[in-house]
Design a protein around this motif. Structure first.
Motif, mmCIF file in Angstrom:
data_model
loop_
_atom_site.group_PDB
_atom_site.id
_atom_site.type_symbol
_atom_site.label_atom_id
_atom_site.label_comp_id
_atom_site.label_asym_id
_atom_site.label_seq_id
_atom_site.Cartn_x
_atom_site.Cartn_y
_atom_site.Cartn_z
ATOM 1 N N SER A 20 43.861 155.525 27.774
ATOM 2 C CA SER A 20 43.113 156.338 28.741
ATOM 3 C C SER A 20 41.750 155.726 29.063
ATOM 4 O O SER A 20 41.131 155.067 28.223
ATOM 5 N N VAL A 28 41.577 165.215 21.748
ATOM 6 C CA VAL A 28 42.846 164.809 22.360
ATOM 7 C C VAL A 28 43.738 166.029 22.554
ATOM 8 O O VAL A 28 44.359 166.209 23.605
ATOM 9 N N VAL A 65 50.619 161.238 24.271
ATOM 10 C CA VAL A 65 50.229 160.874 22.907
ATOM 11 C C VAL A 65 50.558 161.994 21.929
ATOM 12 O O VAL A 65 51.148 161.770 20.865
ATOM 13 N N TYR A 120 45.125 157.389 22.138
ATOM 14 C CA TYR A 120 44.581 157.937 23.387
ATOM 15 C C TYR A 120 43.560 156.975 23.988
ATOM 16 O O TYR A 120 43.581 156.679 25.193
ATOM 17 N N VAL A 147 47.890 161.509 29.779
ATOM 18 C CA VAL A 147 47.887 160.575 28.644
ATOM 19 C C VAL A 147 47.854 161.344 27.339
ATOM 20 O O VAL A 147 48.589 161.036 26.389
ATOM 21 N N ALA A 148 47.014 162.360 27.269
ATOM 22 C CA ALA A 148 46.944 163.186 26.064
ATOM 23 C C ALA A 148 48.287 163.859 25.799
ATOM 24 O O ALA A 148 48.729 163.945 24.645
ATOM 25 N N ASP A 166 45.651 166.599 30.912
ATOM 26 C CA ASP A 166 45.526 165.140 30.818
ATOM 27 C C ASP A 166 46.893 164.556 30.452
ATOM 28 O O ASP A 166 47.399 164.778 29.343
#
Length: 319
Positions: A201, A211, A225, A197, A221-222, A219
């Motif tokens: 990010s 996360v 991931v 992350y 990106v979270a 989020d």
């Protein structure tokens, strides 16, 4: 007190914290609980001193409760051979040190891998009770597994039958010829979520829980991931299911017990990669004992190794 005939001290020595408790059997009830930080960077000798002091305090607390402690069980996040010797030094630098002998100065002692201790606890008192053959997987700072058959965690010939996420899964890309050596633990464990992350990010996390929480906050990106981590774990667990044919899979550890996207993507991926059509609905369950599984199981190893008399653990065929 529910059952004070048998009691033992259990320690679950992790990379970040050491959980200890006095456990009574056959109930598996934790009647006293303590938690201290590990701070493993201080070195193995200092951590051992802290653990021995914690065990001594718990023995005294048990005495104040009129409980006679049968011994001390210690679960560690390392390889442990069949004689209780620690043979790796991934989280705590105890490799080659006389850990079991040191605790034996307090009371009869057993050192065991934390995954086998937790698997034993789930077999005796948790989600594994209905099953004769189940696979236990723990996901937290690391990722480990243990097969449990007839109430006995399988250790292998050297005590090393717990590794499935720490070594590379080497393959070659058929498109470009690149040799890939992915390591599941570096992709799907708690620290891996944080590292991946933070790499992708502008926001920064310090714990896996952050996360996971960022997923609920939308989020992207979270989401990427956590979803891909769960999917990767599912692929590896499905391989074990295809190989071992367990009645059920029980998942513990801090990250393994998390709700939401990590769990759903893990279970979906595992089912997608199970080969047998008639076994794709194998039960995949969360561990019932939560974060107490390690210390309960460590205490249970003492009762099983030092049976002063025939206990209820034995009479149920679970010892």
């Amino acid at each position: 007190m529910a059952d004070a005939r048998i009691s033992a001290v259990g320690l679950d020595a992790g990379g970040t914290k050491i959980a200890g408790g006095v456990v009574t059997f056959p109930s598996g009830k934790v009647v006293v609980r303590r938690v201290i930080p590990t701070a493993a960077e201080r070195g193995g000798e200092i951590v051992l001193k802290d653990c021995i002091a914690l065990a001594g305090d718990l023995i005294q607390e048990a005495s104040r409760l009129d409980l006679k402690v049968r011994g001390v069980g210690v679960g560690v996040p390392e390889l442990v051979d069949l004689e209780g010797n620690i043979t790796s030094g991934h989280a705590i630098q105890w490799r080659g040190m006389p850990i079991q002998e040191s605790f034996s100065k307090l009371a009869p002692a057993v050192v065991e891998s934390d995954v086998r201790a937790a698997a034993l606890a789930e077999s005796l008192h948790g989600a594994g009770k209905p099953f004769r053959l189940f696979l236990f997987v723990t996901v937290g700072s690391g990722i480990s597994c243990c097969l449990v058959q007839a109430g006995r965690p399988y250790a292998g010939s050297r005590g090393n039958a717990l590794i499935f996420a720490s070594s590379p899964l080497t393959t070659i890309c058929t498109g470009c010829g690149t040799v890939l050596k992915p390591v599941l633990e570096d992709f799907a464990s708690g620290p891996a979520l944080v590292a991946r992350y933070n790499q992708l990010s502008q926001e920064k996390a310090t714990r896996a829980q952050e996360v996971v929480a960022a997923v609920d906050a939308g989020d992207s990106v979270a989401v990427q991931v956590v979803r891909t981590a769960g999917e990767a774990l599912g692929v590896s667990v499905a391989f074990l299911i295809n190989t071992l044919d367990p009645e059920a899979v029980i998942v513990g550890g801090g990250l393994g017990l998390a709700n939401g996207l990590y769990w759903s993507s893990f279970v979906s991926s595992a089912r997608d990669h199970i080969w047998s059509d008639d076994f794709r609905d194998v039960p995949v369950l969360r561990a019932a004992l939560g974060t107490d599984a390690g210390l309960i199981g460590a205490a249970a190893t003492v009762v099983q190794k030092f049976p002063e008399r025939r206990s209820s653990l034995e009479s149920t065929g679970q010892s």
